[in-house]
Structure formats: C-alpha cells, structure tokens
Scaffold this motif. Structure first.
Motif, PDB file in Angstrom:
ATOM      1  N   VAL A 157       0.239  -4.712  -5.712  1.00 24.64           N
ATOM      2  CA  VAL A 157       0.633  -2.786  -5.377  1.00 24.64           C
ATOM      3  C   VAL A 157      -0.851  -1.887  -5.281  1.00 24.64           C
ATOM      4  O   VAL A 157      -1.368  -2.312  -5.920  1.00 24.64           O
TER       5      VAL A 157
ATOM      6  N   LEU B 101       9.567   1.926  -7.390  1.00 31.19           N
ATOM      7  CA  LEU B 101       9.064   1.111  -6.064  1.00 31.19           C
ATOM      8  C   LEU B 101       7.972  -0.101  -7.049  1.00 31.19           C
ATOM      9  O   LEU B 101       8.561  -1.009  -6.890  1.00 31.19           O
TER      10      LEU B 101
ATOM     11  N   ASP C  91       2.188   0.947   3.791  1.00 28.35           N
ATOM     12  CA  ASP C  91       3.469   0.437   3.547  1.00 28.35           C
ATOM     13  C   ASP C  91       4.883   1.028   3.055  1.00 28.35           C
ATOM     14  O   ASP C  91       6.147   1.380   3.403  1.00 28.35           O
ATOM     15  N   ALA C  92       4.540   2.456   2.365  1.00 24.92           N
ATOM     16  CA  ALA C  92       5.429   3.651   2.029  1.00 24.92           C
ATOM     17  C   ALA C  92       4.121   4.704   1.744  1.00 24.92           C
ATOM     18  O   ALA C  92       3.509   4.705   1.035  1.00 24.92           O
TER      19      ALA C  92
ATOM     20  N   SER D  47       9.419   7.122   5.091  1.00 19.92           N
ATOM     21  CA  SER D  47       8.446   8.175   3.920  1.00 19.92           C
ATOM     22  C   SER D  47       9.413   8.905   3.189  1.00 19.92           C
ATOM     23  O   SER D  47      11.042   8.872   3.406  1.00 19.92           O
TER      24      SER D  47
ATOM     25  N   LEU E 128       8.433   6.796  -7.525  1.00 23.65           N
ATOM     26  CA  LEU E 128       7.304   5.775  -8.121  1.00 23.65           C
ATOM     27  C   LEU E 128       6.938   4.724  -8.958  1.00 23.65           C
ATOM     28  O   LEU E 128       6.997   3.589  -8.544  1.00 23.65           O
TER      29      LEU E 128
ATOM     30  N   TYR F 192       5.243   9.170  -0.389  1.00 18.23           N
ATOM     31  CA  TYR F 192       5.613   9.934  -1.048  1.00 18.23           C
ATOM     32  C   TYR F 192       5.294  11.263  -1.425  1.00 18.23           C
ATOM     33  O   TYR F 192       3.795  11.146  -1.353  1.00 18.23           O
TER      34      TYR F 192
ATOM     35  N   VAL G  20      -2.077   1.367  -5.001  1.00 21.90           N
ATOM     36  CA  VAL G  20      -2.284   3.564  -5.196  1.00 21.90           C
ATOM     37  C   VAL G  20      -2.988   4.270  -4.527  1.00 21.90           C
ATOM     38  O   VAL G  20      -3.810   4.411  -5.207  1.00 21.90           O
TER      39      VAL G  20
ATOM     40  N   LYS H 149       1.098  -1.748   0.352  1.00 21.54           N
ATOM     41  CA  LYS H 149      -0.322   0.390  -0.321  1.00 21.54           C
ATOM     42  C   LYS H 149       0.845   1.037   0.237  1.00 21.54           C
ATOM     43  O   LYS H 149       1.936   1.492   0.901  1.00 21.54           O
ATOM     44  N   VAL H 150       0.847   2.015  -0.801  1.00 25.27           N
ATOM     45  CA  VAL H 150       1.985   3.550  -1.258  1.00 25.27           C
ATOM     46  C   VAL H 150       0.908   4.206  -1.225  1.00 25.27           C
ATOM     47  O   VAL H 150      -0.664   4.667  -1.954  1.00 25.27           O
TER      48      VAL H 150
END
Length: 481
Positions: free
Chosen positions: A457, A446, A411-412, A430, A443, A414, A459, A380-381
């Motif tokens: 994934v 990743l 998870d991340a 981050s 991005l 940006y 986003v 999860k971004v």
C-alpha cells in the motif's frame, strides 16, 4: 551579522528621522549596528530593535523591554512616536536612539540592504509557483562544495523573512541563496530591492496564488519582477525553457536574451543546463543526465518525483551562475534528499507513506499524483485536502485534481475540505470527510484490509498548509510503526 553604520543605512530614505539621546548619548555618525532584531526576547545587547506591527501583535509594546535588554536604538512608527511622548522621553534619558518612520517593515528592509551592501560574496535569488524550497536546498548543497553558504531557512521568504535572512549574513559567507515568495503583484519587487541578486531564477509559473495575482497572466508578471530587477542591475536571469511562458520571456526580455543574460534550464540543447534521460531508478529514486558547456554528469538520486530532475537542473543553473563549477554540481546534488513534508518517503513494512503535506499548489499536486502513480504493483491511495488562494479558478482546478487521480489509475482517493468535494465528483468511488478523525479511521480500515490481503500500500498525503494534513501523517506513523 555584518556591522553597518546606522546613519548610512537610512541616509537616502525620505521620512526617516533620528531622535538623538540627551547629552551623553552616542553621535549618530559613530553608531555601528552589529545586531538587528524584531524580537524583544532575543539577545539585544548593542542592538537596533525594530517594532513591527501585525494583525495579532504590536512590537511597540515591547520597546522599553528591548531597552532593558541592552538595545541602543529603536525603530518605531511616526504615529507611535507622536502618541507616546513619555515613553520616548524615558528612552532618550536611557541614551537609546529613537528612529521614526512611516513604515517600520520598510525600516527592517533597509537595515537588510545595509548589510547586503557590505557583503562581498555572491547572492543567488529564486522564486516560482512551486519547487522553490527544493531548488533552494539543492543550490545551497552545490554551493557548499565551493564555500560558506547562507540560505533561507523554513518559510522565511516574505517581506519579513527575506530581510531577517539577509541580516544573518556574515563576512565569512561566500554565497547567499535567498528564496523569495510572492502572492501578489509587487511582492517580489519589494524584496528584490533588498536582495540585489547576482543571479535570479524562476522555477516555474503555475496555478498558485491566483487569488492574489488575479490571473495566470498576473502570476507571470509577478514572478517576472525577479528578472526585471536583475536585468536592471546588469545581472543574470534564468527561466525554464519547457514552460509555456518561455517565448513570452524571450519577447519581453529580448535585449537581455541577445546579451546572453537571459538563460534557461530544461530539456533543450540551447539550455544553459540541459536535463535528459530522466527515469525512475530501480531503487525507487530518479536517474537523469545534466549537461553544461559540453560537459555531462549522470545522476542517480535517492529522491522521489521525476520532476526533481528539473529542479536539479534549475539549482545547477543558479549555482553555476554565481561561480560554482560543474564538478561541484555533481558533489552537491549527490547529497540531496527529499525534505520533510515534500515527497518524503517513509516505509513501514508493506505500507509506504509519501509525506507531501507541507503545502499544495495545483502543479505540485499533479506532480505528487504522478509520483504516486509510479509505484507499480501497489494499492495507491491519495489523501487530499483543499488547495488555497486559487481565486476564480478554484472549482475548476479541484475538479482537475480528481480527473488527474482517476486518469493516473490511483486506486482510492480520500478527501477533506469543502472544495475537495469537487475532486471527489470527478473520481468514481472516492470518499469525502468532514473531519480528520473520520478520515483517519476510514483510511486505517482500508489500509488494514489491504495489508491483511498481502498487498503493498502506498499513501500520498497532500493539501494546503491550512488543511493541517500533517494530522493524517501523524496518525499513520503512530498506528503503523
């Protein structure tokens, strides 16, 4: 547009003066207006053209162009009228009625009120810190099951957009759903004068436009102007019972509460519309139950975001208050989907993009993070851009975004924008970027790595409109197609 008599529209407004055309011009009392426009490029045959002045334009520069296209009347400021006698003379010679006033924006509003006064249908109005557009779309979907509906398009919810929306009313419409935005005290008070709603709903009072309202208390007072107007005309007001402001509403509007004109939606048995059994469906949408007057309906909607169950309850309450039946609620909501830029899910193989980039209040960001967190077994971004108009609360609320992302096991993260550096400080690992191009490149790197490892994934892209987060969406959709 429903026609109105020109003279009648402004008869009670002090400071409006009619400069009649020379000799063979139409008499004021005979002039019927069937078209009002602020755009000289539009169809203007027989229209009233109103010259608005903004930061980067002045409609007065196009008054003669409007006359060339057939406008029969022009609304101008008293200042412009006094300083342009030769233009006024030419307009009068062309039999164009000139209407002068101190504020042409108010003149626009009064023409909208003239149309509203001729409208025989019901008007539902709504405002709130977030969720307005989704609730408006849901309410319109319900009312479409009952008749012909006019509803706010795009972001036409301010001092200009609300009158322009009302000016689209036709005698064939049965309902109007009017979204009213506000970023300062008295914003809603102004547009309420022209809307004259039969029922008015507040979606919520949250952390939005604090810079303009001054404080959370200011947001409450500003949004409550919608209720004050409705109650002053003997109409209905609707508020969320799960809001921390609910008891305050019950106190401030105790008389209306006792008269059952202050209604509510939420998770309580006393609510006009109750929502319960909220859950994520196996198909990725939401499930919930709505109850009204002893009747219940179960829903499974193809929409992201558990908070949208509350939006559905709000829309149902507003639609029921202007004449919809409960069966229409079921039919209308079943057709609803997430709108573009508002938690819209776009699937690209093992990559899921949640486009929530249209705008960002704090409450909407938190709702988005919760939605992102609901995607199990996925990487999860969160891609986050600064939130705007938060005043003294801006630093604290941006930190809270980072804290919320961290506690939700994102998870991340940006980020872009100077304030989002504070979000990064609350989320270990981050990354912050100075430009969209740099963010997009990182991005992609990743995402490519996670996809190559066989991971799903997800986003979420979220940020204020001014942050142009659509650039991230556009990049992802072009790269992963």
């Amino acid at each position: 547009m429903i026609p109105f008599a020109l003279g009648k529209a402004f008869e009670r407004e002090a400071g409006v003066e009619f400069i009649c055309p020379d000799k063979a011009g139409r008499r004021l009392e005979d002039m019927q207006i069937s078209r009002v426009s602020t755009d000289s490029r539009a169809e203007l045959e027989g229209a009233l053209f109103i010259a608005l002045k903004g930061g980067n334009f002045d409609g007065h520069d196009f008054v003669e162009a409007a006359a060339d296209k057939g406008a029969i009347a022009a609304g101008v400021s008293q200042e412009w009228y006094a300083s342009h006698p030769e233009v006024v003379k030419r307009l009068r010679e062309r039999k164009v009625m000139v209407i002068t006033c101190a504020d042409t924006l108010r003149l626009l509003g009064l023409t909208a009120l003239a149309v509203r006064n001729e409208f025989q249908g019901k008007v539902a109005a709504l405002s709130g810190s977030c969720g307005k557009t989704t609730v408006k779309e849901m309410c319109a979907a319900i009312l479409k099951q009952c008749g012909n509906v006019l509803y706010t398009q795009g972001n036409f919810n301010n001092d200009v957009g609300v009158p322009l929306t009302l000016l689209r009313l036709e005698s064939s419409h049965d309902f109007a759903v009017i979204e009213q935005g506000a970023s300062h005290l008295h914003d809603l008070e102004r547009t309420c004068e022209f809307v004259c709603s039969d029922a008015a709903l507040i979606t919520n009072v949250g952390q939005a436009h604090i810079e303009g309202f001054g404080s959370a208390e200011g947001v409450y007072r500003g949004k409550s102007e919608l209720l004050t107007d409705a109650f002053a005309r003997g109409k209905v007001g609707i508020v969320p019972s799960d809001s921390p402001w609910y008891e305050r509403w019950c106190t401030d509007f105790a008389k209306e509460k006792a008269q059952r004109r202050l209604l509510s939606f939420g998770s309580h048995d006393f609510d006009f519309v109750k929502v319960s059994n909220i859950a994520q469906s196996p198909q990725g949408g939401i499930c919930f139950t709505l109850t009204h007057a002893g009747q219940s309906l179960d829903f499974e909607l193809a929409m992201l975001g558990l908070h949208n169950a509350y939006n559905a309850a709000a829309a149902a309450a507003l639609a029921l208050s202007v004449g919809a039946d409960f069966a229409a609620v079921g039919r209308g909501l079943s057709a609803c989907r997430n709108m573009q830029g508002r938690l819209q899910l776009i699937q690209r193989g093992n990559l899921a993009l949640i486009d929530d980039a249209y705008n960002a209040s704090f409450d909407a960001v938190i709702a988005g993070i919760r939605t992102l967190a609901s995607f199990k077994d996925s990487f999860k971004v969160l891609v986050f851009g600064d939130m705007g108009e938060l005043g003294a609360a801006k630093e604290n609320l941006h930190r809270k975004v980072g804290e919320a992302a961290a506690s939700s096991q994102v998870d991340a993260m940006y980020c872009i924008g100077p304030l989002s550096e504070l979000s990064c400080s609350a989320f270990a690992g981050s990354r912050h970027f100075a430009a969209h191009a740099d963010l997009n490149a990182a991005l992609a790197e990743l995402i490519d790595a996670k996809l190559a490892a066989g991971q799903q994934v997800v986003v979420l892209v979220k940020g204020s409109h001014s942050m142009q987060m659509h650039q991230v969406n556009d990049f992802l959709l072009q790269r992963y197609h």
